[in-house]
Design a protein around this motif. Structure first.
Motif, PDB file in Angstrom:
ATOM      1  N   GLY A  43      40.945  43.977  40.767  1.00 45.18           N
ATOM      2  CA  GLY A  43      40.186  42.773  40.447  1.00 45.18           C
ATOM      3  C   GLY A  43      38.691  42.927  40.464  1.00 45.18           C
ATOM      4  N   ALA A  81      32.382  37.971  36.566  1.00 48.08           N
ATOM      5  CA  ALA A  81      32.308  36.561  36.935  1.00 48.08           C
ATOM      6  C   ALA A  81      31.010  36.212  37.639  1.00 48.08           C
ATOM      7  N   LEU A 113      36.687  41.624  37.669  1.00 49.18           N
ATOM      8  CA  LEU A 113      36.586  40.167  37.640  1.00 49.18           C
ATOM      9  C   LEU A 113      35.259  39.721  38.242  1.00 49.18           C
ATOM     10  N   LEU A 157      43.469  45.311  35.448  1.00 50.89           N
ATOM     11  CA  LEU A 157      42.697  44.561  34.467  1.00 50.89           C
ATOM     12  C   LEU A 157      42.021  45.512  33.510  1.00 50.89           C
TER      13      LEU A 157
END
Lengths: 471, 446
Positions: free
Chosen positions: A247, A254, A250, A381
Motif C-alpha cells: 500500500g 494520496a 497509495l 498495487l
C-alpha cells in the motif's frame, strides 16, 4: 574515505564565479557520471545486453524569483564556463560584479557496496535471466502450459555525482543500484492475464544474495495463473484492506505529493496551510526517509548536495512538516529537508520523495481481515496518479481478492481504486504491526523520473471506490 | 550531407567482415520558459546528444550507447556493443534494415524561423499565457504552471547494409494548468497550443481551454454507480488510441501479448472505426520522415471499417512474421528499436460534439482520465480508470462529476462505439483526438 572528484575543484570554482558574474544570488554546478548495464530476456531469448554511459554537468543561477539553467556534456573547463555563461544569461541578473567562491569539501559516506556490478561477468548476469525464464515456465500450477510468455530484466547502474554551490558547498556521492524483474503472461479460457515481481535496491550484485530469482519468477507466474480464475472486480464504495508493503504507493500518491513544498507554495496542494492540524486518523505516522540504507530511494546526499534525512511528515495524525528543496527552503529561511532531486544533469532539481512509508500500528493482520465482513483485499498495487490540487487519486490493483465474511476469497481481475487523499487519511480504521517495504518504483513529476521506495503495514480504509465492471 | 549523418556513417564504416553495424545519432536543443506570478520562474536551455550502436554478428545482437559525439568514446562504445553481442541468444531473424525502395516523404517539418526566434519573445509568450489564464475567469485564482517549450531535433541512421537516413524537426508548444476556486473548493484544468514555430501558437486558446476545464468542474459531486453511454473528449480519445496502438504492434503479436494476435481480417470494432497510423501527415505533432532504423515512414491502415487490416512492424518483427517492415521502428539513441504506432488517427464522422451530446438522454462527457498506465492492461484488455467530467441529461450537459471510475474492456469498447465526431485535432502526443461515443460503460461512484 574521500572519493576523487569528477571535475577538479579549481575548475568548478571558476564555473561558479563565471555563473555569478551577471549578478546571480546563488549558483550551483551539478556534475554527473552515470554508467548502466541491462539485460533483457523475452520470448525465450536473451534479446540483448545494453551498456550505457552519460556524463555531463548542469549549472543553475538564481536571481530573485528566477532561475536560469544550462547543461553540457562537455566537462572540460571551456565546456563548463560556456554552460555557466548560458545559465547566467538566462537568469538575466541585476548589477553584476566579481565574486570569489571558496569551496569546502563536505565529507559524505556513500552506501557501502559489497560487489560492484561492473565487476561481475556478463555471463553471470545473463545466467540469472535464463534461470528466471526456466523457473517461471516450470512453476507449479503451470502443468497445463498456461504460461505463454516470460520477460525477465536485469539492470544495474552506478551514478557518481558532484555538487558545488556558491554557499561554498562541495560534496560527492556514489550511488549503485541493482534491479531484477520478471513478468509473465498466462493464457486461459478467460483471455490473457499478467503477473509481475520486481526487486531493486541501492546495493550492488549482493541483491542476489537476498533474493532468489527462481522464487521471484515462480511467484510472478503464480500471480498470472491465479488471475486466470479471477472474476471481474466489483464496482462502488467498500472497505479495502491493503497488504503489507503493497500500500505504500497509495500514500505516495494520496498525500506524499501534496506535501511537496513547491506544490504547497503555489497553493496547488490540499495540504497547504495545514501544518499542526489533524489531517489523518490518529494512528497514522507518515515518514519520508532518504537515509534507509539499501532502499530504492536511498542516497548519501540529494542532488543539491544536502545529506539525506529522515523527515516525519505526519505524526499521530497531525501534519508536522512538508518536504523541501534548496530553492523553496531558501525562500522560507529554513534548511532544505534533503528532498532536492533530479533525473539527471539535464534537469533542474525539485522537491521529490525518497522512501515514503506509514509506520507500524498495533493491530494484527489476521484481526484486520477477520473484522472486515465484506470488502476487497489488495495484495499488490500498480502505479498511480494524483491531482495534488484536489487530492483526488487513482491507482491500479494488480493482485486483489474479495473478502467475504472476514475471509480472503476469490481473486479479482484488474481494476482501479480511486479516492481522495485527505479523506483516505482520516478513514484508516485499522493499522497492522507487520510493516514491509513494497516494490521499487519510479516516480514521475513534470516529466522527470526518480527512483523511490515506499512501504506500509497491513491497513484498512473503511471506504474506497473500486472501479470494476461487475455491478 | 549533415555532420550528424557523416558521424554515424563513419561509425557504421568500422564494421568487420561478417558483422552488421548500425549507428543512430540524435542531436537536439530545447528551451523551456516557466512563468509564475508575473516573473520568469525558470528558463532552461538544454542540448542533448548521443549515439547508439547496434552490432549483429553470428545471429546475435548487442547494443551500447553514449551521450557524446567524442570519437574515442564511440570506439569504446562499439567495443562494448560487440562484447554484449556475444551473450545474446542466436536468432536467425535478427538483421539490420536494408533499403526497401520506399522514398522518404517530402515533409516540411523544420521551420528555420523557429530556431531563430529570440529568447526574449519566448519569455514574453510564457508571461502572456499566465496573464491570459488569470484573466479568463474571475474564479481562476492561480496557476500551477504556464510554460513555453520549443525543441529542435535532428536524427540520423547509417548501417553497413546500405541505410543512410536523416530527419530534422522543430516543435513548440504552450501549456497551462489553471487553478479555479469557489466556496473553498479547488479544481484544475489544462490547455495548450502546439505548432512547428512559435508564430503559430495561440495563447488565448490555451488559456481559455485551461480556464474552461478548471471552472467546468467546480461544484463536482461523486456520482452514483451506473452503466451508461459516454462521450470521450478528444484528448481522452487520443490517450485511448495510444494504448490501442500498442496492441497492434507486431512485437506484441509475436510475443503473445496482443488480444488481436490471430484476428487479421476479422471484425474487431464497430464499422464506424477506421484507424490509420500516418507519421507522414505533416499535421501530426510526431510526424517524421524516417523511422528508428532509417526506413521511410509511411501511411499504414490499421483498422478499416471495423476490420483489422495491418499490424505495424520493424525489420525484425517483419522477418519473423514473414512480411516486410511498415517503417514503424521506434527508439531513441539509448535503446534498440521497438515497434510502435507513431501518429494514429480515427477517420472523423460528420457531427460536432454538441450534436453528439444532443442525441444522448442519460450519459457522461468524460473530460479527463487518470491512472491510464495503471488501470488499463493492454494485454488482457481490462480497462478501468479514474475520471472526471460532466453528466449529460436530456441531450444537454448537466452537473459536473468527479472521483469515480469508468470501466469496460478494450475489446468491448471498440464494438460499442456509437459515433465518431467531426472535431479531429492533433495533440502534443502520438495520436490525434476526436469526440467518441461509446455505450455500456460502467461508471463507479458511490
Amino acid at each position: 574515505m574521500t572519493e576523487s572528484l569528477l571535475v577538479d575543484e579549481p575548475v568548478v570554482a571558476a564555473a561558479l564565479d563565471r555563473a555569478l558574474r551577471t549578478g546571480g544570488e546563488f549558483a550551483e554546478v551539478f556534475v554527473e557520471d552515470k554508467r548502466s548495464s541491462s539485460g533483457l530476456l523475452d520470448d525465450g531469448k536473451v534479446e540483448e545486453l545494453t551498456s550505457g554511459r552519460d556524463r555531463g554537468a548542469g549549472i543553475r543561477v538564481v536571481v530573485g524569483e528566477s532561475t536560469g539553467f544550462a547543461h553540457t556534456a562537455d566537462l572540460s573547463e571551456a565546456g563548463l564556463l560556456a554552460a555557466a555563461e548560458a545559465a547566467a544569461a538566462a537568469a538575466r541578473g541585476g548589477s553584476g560584479g566579481v565574486t570569489r567562491v571558496d569551496l569546502d569539501r563536505t565529507p559524505t559516506s556513500p552506501a557501502p557496496i559489497e560487489t560492484y556490478p561492473e565487476a561481475v561477468a556478463k555471463a553471470t548476469k545473463v545466467g540469472l535471466l535464463t534461470q528466471a525464464d526456466e523457473a517461471a515456465r516450470s512453476a507449479e500450477g503451470n502443468a497445463a502450459g498456461s504460461i505463454a510468455q516470460v520477460m525477465a530484466r536485469y539492470g544495474d547502474s552506478r551514478r557518481r555525482i558532484q555538487v558545488a554551490n556558491s554557499d561554498g558547498l562541495l560534496a560527492t556521492d556514489d550511488q549503485v543500484k541493482t534491479l531484477f524483474s520478471v513478468s509473465c503472461v498466462a493464457v486461459g479460457d478467460s483471455g490473457m492475464q499478467t503477473g509481475r515481481e520486481s526487486r531493486g535496491h541501492t546495493i550492488g550484485f549482493e541483491l542476489f544474495d537476498r533474493y532468489d530469482v527462481e522464487e521471484l519468477a515462480r511467484s510472478a507466474a503464480q500471480r498470472a495463473l491465479t488471475k486466470l480464475q479471477a472474476r471481474p472486480a466489483p464496482s462502488g464504495a467498500m472497505p479495502v484492506v491493503v497488504g503489507p508493503g503493497g500500500g505504500g504507493v497509495l500514500f505516495h500518491e494520496a498525500c506524499g505529493h501534496g506535501l511537496e513544498a513547491d506544490l504547497v507554495a503555489k497553493s496547488a496542494s490540499v495540504f497547504a496551510g495545514r501544518v499542526g492540524e489533524l489531517v489523518a486518523s490518529p494512528s497514522v505516522t507518515l515518514i519520508d526517509d532518504g537515509t534507509m540504507g539499501g532502499e530504492w530511494g536511498h542516497f548519501a546526499i540529494d542532488d543539491e548536495g544536502r545529506p539525506a534525512q529522515r523527515n516525519v511528515l505526519i505524526q499521530d495524525g497531525i501534519l508536522t512538516d512538508y518536504m523541501w528543496d534548496h530553492l523553496r527552503a531558501r525562500k522560507e529561511g529554513r534548511p532544505s529537508s534533503g528532498n532536492g532531486r533530479r533525473e539527471s544533469y539535464k534537469h533542474l532539481p525539485m522537491v521529490r520523495m525518497t522512501n515514503t512509508y506509514i509506520a507500524n500500528g498495533s493491530d494484527t493482520p489476521a484481526d484486520i481481515i477477520a473484522s472486515t465482513p465484506n470488502g476487497v483485499y489488495v495484495k499488490q498495487l500498480g502505479g498511480g496518479q494524483v491531482n495534488t490540487a484536489t487530492g483526488d487519486f487513482v491507482f491500479g490493483m494488480t493482485e486483489a481478492y474479495l473478502i467475504t465474511d472476514g475471509e480472503i476469497g476469490e481473486p479479482l481481475r484488474e481494476g482501479n481504486l480511486i479516492g481522495n487523499g485527505p479523506e483516505v487519511l482520516t478513514r484508516i480504521d485499522a493499522l497492522g504491526n507487520d510493516f514491509a517495504m513494497g516494490s521499487p518504483g519510479t516516480c514521475g513529476k513534470d516529466g522527470q523520473g526518480v527512483p523511490v521506495g515506499d512501504g506500509t503495514p497491513t491497513l484498512r480504509v473503511e471506504s474506497l471506490t473500486i472501479g470494476g465492471t461487475a455491478a | 550531407m549533415s555532420e550528424l549523418l557523416q558521424l554515424v556513417e563513419r561509425v557504421a564504416g568500422w564494421a568487420n567482415d561478417g558483422e552488421q553495424i548500425e549507428a543512430v545519432g540524435v542531436r537536439g536543443g530545447d528551451t523551456e520558459v516557466r512563468a509564475y506570478d508575473g516573473e520568469v520562474e525558470s528558463l532552461s536551455s538544454a542540448q542533448t546528444q548521443g549515439v547508439g550502436i547496434r552490432v549483429i554478428a553470428d545471429q546475435r545482437q548487442g547494443f551500447a550507447y553514449a551521450g557524446t559525439f567524442d570519437i574515442d568514446v564511440l570506439e569504446e562504445t562499439l567495443a562494448e556493443a560487440r562484447d554484449n553481442a556475444t551473450f545474446g541468444t542466436p536468432d536467425e531473424f535478427l538483421g539490420l534494415a536494408e533499403p526497401d525502395g520506399v522514398a522518404p516523404a517530402e515533409l516540411d517539418l523544420f521551420d528555420p524561423e523557429a530556431s531563430r526566434f529570440p529568447t526574449d519573445r519566448k519569455v514574453d509568450m510564457a508571461l502572456a499565457l499566465e496573464r491570459a489564464v488569470l484573466a479568463a475567469d474571475p474564479r481562476i485564482t492561480g496557476i500551477e504552471s504556464a510554460e513555453f517549450v520549443d525543441s529542435e531535433s535532428e536524427s540520423a541512421v547509417a548501417t553497413n547494409t546500405g541505410i543512410r537516413a536523416q530527419s530534422r524537426e522543430t516543435n513548440c508548444y504552450l501549456s497551462a494548468s489553471a487553478l479555479a476556486e469557489e466556496s473553498g473548493e479547488t479544481q484544475t484544468g489544462f490547455g495548450f497550443s502546439v505548432g512547428r514555430s512559435p508564430e503559430g501558437l495561440d495563447i488565448d486558446r490555451a488559456a481559455a481551454d485551461a480556464a474552461e476545464r478548471a471552472t467546468r468542474l467546480l461544484g463536482a459531486v461523486k456520482p452514483s454507480t451506473e452503466r451508461l453511454t459516454v462521450v470521450f473528449d478528444p484528448f481522452v480519445t487520443a490517450q485511448f488510441l495510444g494504448i490501442l496502438g500498442f496492441t497492434l504492434s507486431g512485437e506484441a503479436v509475436l510475443k503473445g501479448r496482443s488480444m488481436f494476435a490471430d484476428r487479421l481480417g476479422e471484425e474487431v470494432a464497430s464499422p464506424l472505426i477506421t484507424l490509420t497510423d500516418d507519421p507522414t501527415n505533416v499535421q501530426a505533432f510526431t510526424a517524421t520522415t524516417s523511422d528508428g532504423e532509417g526506413l521511410a515512414t509511411r501511411r499504414n491502415p490499421l483498422i478499416e471499417a471495423g476490420r483489422l487490416s495491418t499490424f505495424v512492424h520493424n525489420t525484425y518483427t517483419a522477418r519473423r512474421s514473414g512480411t516486410i517492415s511498415t517503417g514503424s521502428a521506434v527508439r531513441g539513441y539509448s535503446s534498440t528499436p521497438t515497434v510502435g504506432t507513431m501518429a494514429v488517427s480515427l477517420s472523423p464522422g460528420d457531427r460536432s460534439q454538441a450534436e453528439l451530446i444532443a442525441d444522448i438522454d442519460n450519459g457522461l462527457l468524460v473530460q479527463g482520465v487518470a491512472g491510464l498506465h495503471s488501470g488499463v492492461n493492454p494485454v488482457s484488455g481490462d480497462f478501468s480508470t479514474g475520471a472526471e467530467g460532466v453528466r449529460i441529461r436530456n441531450g444537454a450537459v448537466a452537473e459536473p462529476v468527479r472521483e469515480f471510475t469508468i470501466a469496460s474492456t478494450i475489446q468491448r469498447m471498440l464494438h460499442d462505439v456509437q459515433a465518431v465526431g467531426s472535431d479531429l485535432e492533433w495533440l502534443p502526443m502520438a495520436a490525434s483526438g476526436v469526440s467518441l461515443v461509446v455505450s455500456d460503460i460502467t461508471m463507479s461512484g458511490s
